[in-house]
Design a protein around this motif. Sequence first.
Motif, short mmCIF file in Angstrom:
data_model
loop_
_atom_site.label_atom_id
_atom_site.label_comp_id
_atom_site.label_asym_id
_atom_site.label_seq_id
_atom_site.Cartn_x
_atom_site.Cartn_y
_atom_site.Cartn_z
N THR A 283 0.84 -1.20 0.00
CA THR A 283 0.00 0.00 0.00
C THR A 283 0.87 1.25 0.00
OG1 THR A 283 -1.67 -1.20 1.29
CG2 THR A 283 -1.90 1.18 1.17
N VAL B 131 -9.72 -4.38 3.70
CA VAL B 131 -8.44 -4.04 3.07
C VAL B 131 -8.34 -4.63 1.68
CG1 VAL B 131 -5.94 -4.26 3.23
CG2 VAL B 131 -7.28 -3.79 5.29
N LEU C 92 -8.16 -2.22 -1.64
CA LEU C 92 -6.97 -2.22 -2.48
C LEU C 92 -7.29 -2.65 -3.90
CD1 LEU C 92 -4.20 -3.66 -0.11
CD2 LEU C 92 -4.36 -1.34 -1.04
N VAL D 240 -8.19 1.90 3.56
CA VAL D 240 -7.28 0.83 3.98
C VAL D 240 -6.63 1.12 5.33
CG1 VAL D 240 -5.12 -0.37 3.41
CG2 VAL D 240 -6.79 0.15 1.60
#
Length: 225
Positions: free
Chosen positions: A61, A117, A121, A154
């Motif tokens: 990330t 998450v 993403l 996230v």
Amino acid sequence: GFLAKLYGWRFVLKVTPIICVLVALLYYLSVTDISFKKSNNKLSLIFSGTVILVMIVLGTTSMCNRGFTTFFPVHLDRLGYDPNFYGSLLSVFLGVGIFGQYIGGVLSDKISYRKIVSSSLALTALFLVPLLRTENAYLIYFFGALTGLFMSIVWPAIFAYIAEVTPEDMHSRGLGIFFSVAAMMGGSSSILVGYTAKIFTLEHALLILPITALIGAVLMLGVRR
């Protein structure tokens, strides 16, 4: 971006340290330390296969985020946009985090971190592709806002997970380790994108960004709450 357009980048670089000193002084004068006790737990308590996997997800990330903020202005410059445009785009990209991080926090209390998450993403990667391909200013703002929104979702979920898997008296150490991994992987993003741009083109190199986000989404599927 606005100051750079009016006075040039040298002026911005001169003003930035002054702003940093003022913020540090304000923090020192307004924030009171809380009491703490020394931890007797071993560092090995923080590490497990699942925790290491989340560290890598946080790293991917960070790679996506760092690569975007470093090289996307170069891409915009090639398209003929000025620093003021990128400054406003970055404000939108980061500004939607006001909503995204709140949404991420609310969802973290109701849904598994893995789902939040991973899906966020994946959507970040999805919207990054048209953002990197379009040359239209309105579409750049539109996809930039969507990308920033889902990327900001996230962070709360990952930080909540860190707090959950580390002993109470080791939260700071746990965060330090997570951020160290994120910083290391985020720093490698600039090298990777820059070297790829040298071999191929910047447009090809920027495709690394959605790929890293997608890798993080897939890896997060292996994390258990």
